[in-house]
Design a protein around this motif. Structure first.
Motif, PDB file in Angstrom:
ATOM      1  N   TRP A   1     -28.765  38.885 -54.464  1.00  0.00           N
ATOM      2  CA  TRP A   1     -27.554  38.764 -53.652  1.00  0.00           C
ATOM      3  C   TRP A   1     -26.540  39.864 -53.931  1.00  0.00           C
ATOM      4  CZ3 TRP A   1     -26.962  37.158 -49.113  1.00  0.00           C
ATOM      5  CH2 TRP A   1     -27.708  36.068 -48.631  1.00  0.00           C
ATOM      6  N   PRO A   2     -26.234  40.126 -55.179  1.00  0.00           N
ATOM      7  CA  PRO A   2     -25.276  41.219 -55.434  1.00  0.00           C
ATOM      8  C   PRO A   2     -25.732  42.529 -54.803  1.00  0.00           C
ATOM      9  CG  PRO A   2     -25.687  39.976 -57.440  1.00  0.00           C
ATOM     10  CD  PRO A   2     -26.620  39.433 -56.415  1.00  0.00           C
ATOM     11  N   LEU A   3     -27.050  42.775 -54.834  1.00  0.00           N
ATOM     12  CA  LEU A   3     -27.551  44.018 -54.243  1.00  0.00           C
ATOM     13  C   LEU A   3     -27.411  43.995 -52.729  1.00  0.00           C
ATOM     14  CD1 LEU A   3     -30.738  44.777 -56.354  1.00  0.00           C
ATOM     15  CD2 LEU A   3     -28.640  46.116 -56.244  1.00  0.00           C
ATOM     16  N   ILE A   4     -27.772  42.868 -52.127  1.00  0.00           N
ATOM     17  CA  ILE A   4     -27.703  42.775 -50.661  1.00  0.00           C
ATOM     18  C   ILE A   4     -26.259  42.975 -50.192  1.00  0.00           C
ATOM     19  CG2 ILE A   4     -27.948  41.202 -48.690  1.00  0.00           C
ATOM     20  CD1 ILE A   4     -30.392  39.994 -50.258  1.00  0.00           C
ATOM     21  N   ILE A   5     -25.342  42.257 -50.835  1.00  0.00           N
ATOM     22  CA  ILE A   5     -23.938  42.330 -50.415  1.00  0.00           C
ATOM     23  C   ILE A   5     -23.380  43.741 -50.652  1.00  0.00           C
ATOM     24  CG2 ILE A   5     -21.613  41.401 -50.770  1.00  0.00           C
ATOM     25  CD1 ILE A   5     -23.356  39.241 -49.707  1.00  0.00           C
ATOM     26  N   SER A   6     -23.627  44.297 -51.847  1.00  0.00           N
ATOM     27  CA  SER A   6     -23.015  45.595 -52.146  1.00  0.00           C
ATOM     28  C   SER A   6     -23.623  46.696 -51.266  1.00  0.00           C
ATOM     29  CB  SER A   6     -23.133  45.934 -53.628  1.00  0.00           C
ATOM     30  OG  SER A   6     -24.458  45.803 -54.065  1.00  0.00           O
ATOM     31  N   CYS A   7     -24.945  46.627 -51.049  1.00  0.00           N
ATOM     32  CA  CYS A   7     -25.558  47.663 -50.216  1.00  0.00           C
ATOM     33  C   CYS A   7     -25.139  47.517 -48.751  1.00  0.00           C
ATOM     34  CB  CYS A   7     -27.076  47.628 -50.342  1.00  0.00           C
ATOM     35  SG  CYS A   7     -27.618  48.193 -51.965  1.00  0.00           S
ATOM     36  N   SER A   8     -24.943  46.268 -48.296  1.00  0.00           N
ATOM     37  CA  SER A   8     -24.471  46.082 -46.925  1.00  0.00           C
ATOM     38  C   SER A   8     -23.073  46.677 -46.784  1.00  0.00           C
ATOM     39  CB  SER A   8     -24.409  44.595 -46.561  1.00  0.00           C
ATOM     40  OG  SER A   8     -25.625  43.984 -46.858  1.00  0.00           O
ATOM     41  N   ALA A   9     -22.234  46.409 -47.782  1.00  0.00           N
ATOM     42  CA  ALA A   9     -20.863  46.930 -47.728  1.00  0.00           C
ATOM     43  C   ALA A   9     -20.886  48.454 -47.663  1.00  0.00           C
ATOM     44  CB  ALA A   9     -20.084  46.450 -48.947  1.00  0.00           C
ATOM     45  N   VAL A  10     -21.788  49.054 -48.448  1.00  0.00           N
ATOM     46  CA  VAL A  10     -21.895  50.509 -48.458  1.00  0.00           C
ATOM     47  C   VAL A  10     -22.302  51.015 -47.073  1.00  0.00           C
ATOM     48  CG1 VAL A  10     -23.334  52.406 -49.320  1.00  0.00           C
ATOM     49  CG2 VAL A  10     -22.293  50.796 -50.932  1.00  0.00           C
ATOM     50  N   THR A  11     -23.251  50.310 -46.449  1.00  0.00           N
ATOM     51  CA  THR A  11     -23.712  50.722 -45.116  1.00  0.00           C
ATOM     52  C   THR A  11     -22.563  50.658 -44.110  1.00  0.00           C
ATOM     53  OG1 THR A  11     -25.783  49.657 -45.727  1.00  0.00           O
ATOM     54  CG2 THR A  11     -25.553  50.347 -43.431  1.00  0.00           C
ATOM     55  N   VAL A  12     -21.857  49.545 -44.121  1.00  0.00           N
ATOM     56  CA  VAL A  12     -20.721  49.387 -43.204  1.00  0.00           C
ATOM     57  C   VAL A  12     -19.702  50.503 -43.450  1.00  0.00           C
ATOM     58  CG1 VAL A  12     -18.746  47.911 -42.604  1.00  0.00           C
ATOM     59  CG2 VAL A  12     -21.020  46.900 -42.984  1.00  0.00           C
ATOM     60  N   TYR A  13     -19.458  50.769 -44.729  1.00  0.00           N
ATOM     61  CA  TYR A  13     -18.490  51.802 -45.099  1.00  0.00           C
ATOM     62  C   TYR A  13     -18.904  53.164 -44.528  1.00  0.00           C
ATOM     63  CZ  TYR A  13     -16.347  55.402 -48.047  1.00  0.00           C
ATOM     64  OH  TYR A  13     -15.699  56.518 -48.488  1.00  0.00           O
ATOM     65  N   ILE A  14     -20.182  53.515 -44.693  1.00  0.00           N
ATOM     66  CA  ILE A  14     -20.661  54.821 -44.218  1.00  0.00           C
ATOM     67  C   ILE A  14     -20.465  54.942 -42.706  1.00  0.00           C
ATOM     68  CG2 ILE A  14     -22.716  56.273 -43.892  1.00  0.00           C
ATOM     69  CD1 ILE A  14     -23.726  55.166 -46.568  1.00  0.00           C
ATOM     70  N   PHE A  15     -20.871  53.881 -41.989  1.00  0.00           N
ATOM     71  CA  PHE A  15     -20.704  53.913 -40.533  1.00  0.00           C
ATOM     72  C   PHE A  15     -19.226  54.052 -40.176  1.00  0.00           C
ATOM     73  CE2 PHE A  15     -25.085  52.360 -40.213  1.00  0.00           C
ATOM     74  CZ  PHE A  15     -25.517  53.134 -39.135  1.00  0.00           C
TER      75      PHE A  15
END
Lengths: 283, 215, 121
Positions: free
Chosen positions: B143-157
């Motif tokens: 979960w920590p990986l899913i949430i943090s990586c999703s946040a990173v993706t949203v941030y990049i976009f």
């Protein structure tokens, strides 16, 4: 001198509770910690070492409270949990090169000596070692930093009878000079018969007995008799019993032995003590 | 602390972690979303976190005579060091790219100081979310990986879209023109500040949570 | 010094050790001032608990078979021949007393027992 004293440790989980666990281990002795799976052995050891936070109670090691002197005490103890399978792909010498940095009293000469004594090849990877060798490697690390107290969670599990015997013999050798103590948990009662000086028996999170092995064995007897002899009064005295078509056998506290001596009385071994305790008052 | 860092690098990291540093060379691609060059390193992190769980790294470390919070500090520092290494290896490629190809990047923000500033913030975002979440259990990795990586993706976009669609940002930040270097350097400095502060925050929060964990 | 431990015997291990060592002293196999091996070594060699050995040694000392010199170890006590004789009798008496209890349970009379002893001896 007391090396370890556990005082009223309690820890409540949703489905399990450690209740007022207390016992003590003197310098120079081996204590075997027995109980069934899930009786609370690992939880007790972890709570003692502050890996699990106790709700109440404390562990005193070398005369000092563990939680207040954790770093200093850890310098002088060695502990091992769950088969010691850390970093399987690393070579022993890599692991050692890291571990040795953390200990003030690391002794390279002792390390070399134990490697040789245990036939350990430093260039092997951890997962190339047999289970018995892994335990020996862990002991090597502990002994090389001059650990005075070894706390081992099920060191004999997964070992074949010969390696197990070998390890237990080693335990006795380690305490021969009277300077070290070993506390190890096991569910194999013959481990204790072979090498324990003291026995602590835990059941459902509570300590049933914690005493020297001779007293432990001496305080229980097996009694056998006919079905007719298994009266309500006798049942009441027994800790547990088993009935069969021809009679019964049960465990009794030596002090509760009925006078008159019509029942056959036998010495109890650790295994039968444990079995009858776990079968407490069941037909 | 030094010993713990040595432990991290000798035992906890796997050689694959360094492999992803080579991805910095992607900055040489003429037209490309350059953030991508910096996200492969997350795969390295994921491998480290999962392998460490299998290797019972936490229990091994807990058996050493060290403070529990120091294990957290060592781990966050290690990941931060790799993030910095990733950025450091990217700098020469960014310079080379600018020299051999003065054309702008049609695939996203140019490889300029502002990009590096945004990358610092990206790593900061990951650290801030991942570590406090992971050290709540010190066991659950997914979960920590899913949430943090999703946040990173949203941030990049979000950053790419903002820079491409807001004219001021486009002018100042998506260019190799040295005339805008000051603004871009300010973004870089801000990014570094956010990165440092986030590491401290992540450590404080994660350590506090980890102290309470029963191993 | 010889010790043979049986783990299956009903007799406690310390008792087995006491009986065997005291018998060796009485028979003169272990002579005065013989130094007994250190407790911890005995425990390791015989694969038994240190406490068990301690208990056996304590019993030997209590009954005057050995003496302890602090820091040096335990030694066989200097016993005069008549002391040895009386210790032997004490041991034999204790054992006989227990055995006779058993014979009584079996319903043997004194003369029956004496008869049996004569036949066995």
């Amino acid at each position: 001198m007391e090396m370890l004293s556990v005082q009223n440790l309690s820890k409540r989980y949703e489905k399990f509770e450690l209740k007022n666990v207390s016992f003590a281990l003197e310098k120079g002795y081996i204590m075997g910690f027995i109980g069934r799976n899930g009786a609370g052995k690992t939880t007790t050891l972890k709570t003692m070492l502050n890996l699990v936070h106790a709700d109440s109670g404390k562990a005193v090691v070398f005369g000092k409270e563990f939680s207040d002197n954790e770093l200093a005490i850890k310098q002088q103890i060695g502990f091992m949990f769950g088969g010691a399978n850390f970093y399987p792909k690393k070579k022993l010498k890599t692991v050692t090169s890291v571990v040795r940095r953390f200990y003030n009293e690391w002794d390279d000469a002792a390390y070399e000596r134990y490697l040789k004594r245990f036939d350990l090849d430093e260039d092997k990877k951890v997962d190339e070692l047999s289970q018995g060798m892994k335990v020996k490697y862990d002991l090597t690390l502990a002994l090389s930093h001059n650990a005075k107290l070894l706390i081992l969670d099920e060191p004999t599990s997964g070992l074949d009878p010969v390696s197990r015997d070998d390890l237990l013999e080693l335990f006795q050798e380690l305490i021969e000079d009277g300077e070290r103590s070993i506390l190890f948990s096991t569910q194999i009662t013959s481990d204790l018969e072979k090498c324990a000086d003291f026995i602590t028996y835990i059941k459902d999170g509570k300590i049933v007995a914690s005493t020297n092995k001779d007293d432990f064995l001496g305080s229980y007897k097996i009694v056998k008799g006919t079905v007719e002899q298994l009266t309500e009064e006798t049942k009441h005295r027994l800790i547990g019993y088993k009935k069969n078509a021809f009679g019964f056998a049960g465990l009794i506290k030596t002090e509760n032995l009925p006078s008159g001596g019509c029942l056959d009385v036998f010495a109890a071994d650790i295994e039968s003590i444990m079995i009858y305790f776990e079968k407490e008052q069941k037909d | 602390m030094k010993n713990l860092l040595i432990k991290e690098f000798k035992l906890a990291l796997n050689p694959g972690t360094y492999f992803y540093l080579a991805c910095s060379a992607m900055l040489l691609i003429p037209s490309y979303p350059y953030f991508v060059a910096f996200i492969y390193t997350f795969i390295g992190f994921i491998t480290v976190f999962i392998l460490n769980r299998e290797n019972k790294d936490i229990l091994f470390t807990a058996s050493l005579p060290i403070r529990k919070r120091d294990t957290v500090k060592a781990r966050i520092s290690t990941i931060a060091i790799i993030e910095l290494m990733q950025i450091a290896t990217a700098v020469p490629f960014a310079v080379i790219r600018g020299l051999i190809n003065p054309e702008g990047n049609a695939g996203g923000i140019d490889a300029n100081p502002a990009l590096f500033g945004f990358v610092f913030v990206m790593y900061a975002l990951f650290n801030t979310i991942y570590f406090p979440m992971f050290y709540k259990t010190a066991y659950k990795v997914a979960w920590p990986l899913i949430i943090s990586c999703s946040a990173v993706t949203v941030y990049i976009f979000a950053v790419e879209i903002a820079v491409q669609s807001v004219p001021v940002l486009k002018t100042y930040l998506d260019t190799l023109d040295a005339g805008y270097a000051v603004t871009q350097l300010l973004v870089l400095i801000a990014g570094i500040a956010v990165f440092v502060l986030s590491a401290v925050f992540a450590f404080k929060k994660a350590a506090k949570r980890f102290e309470k964990v029963d191993l | 010094m010889n010790i043979v431990i049986s783990n299956t015997s009903d007799k406690p291990i310390y008792q087995q050790m006491f009986e065997q060592i005291s018998a060796q002293i009485i028979k003169g196999e272990l002579t005065r001032d013989f130094c007994l091996p250190p407790i911890r070594t005995v425990a390791k060699e015989l694969r038994i608990s240190v406490i068990t050995v301690k208990k056996a040694w304590e019993e030997l000392e209590r009954q005057g078979f050995i003496y302890t010199m602090v820091g040096k170890g335990c030694f066989v006590a200097p016993l005069l021949p008549d002391e040895l004789g009386s210790k032997r009798n004490v041991l034999a008496y204790e054992k006989l007393k227990k055995d006779i209890e058993y014979y009584k349970v079996l319903g043997l009379s004194l003369s029956d027992i004496l008869d049996l002893i004569k036949r066995c001896y």
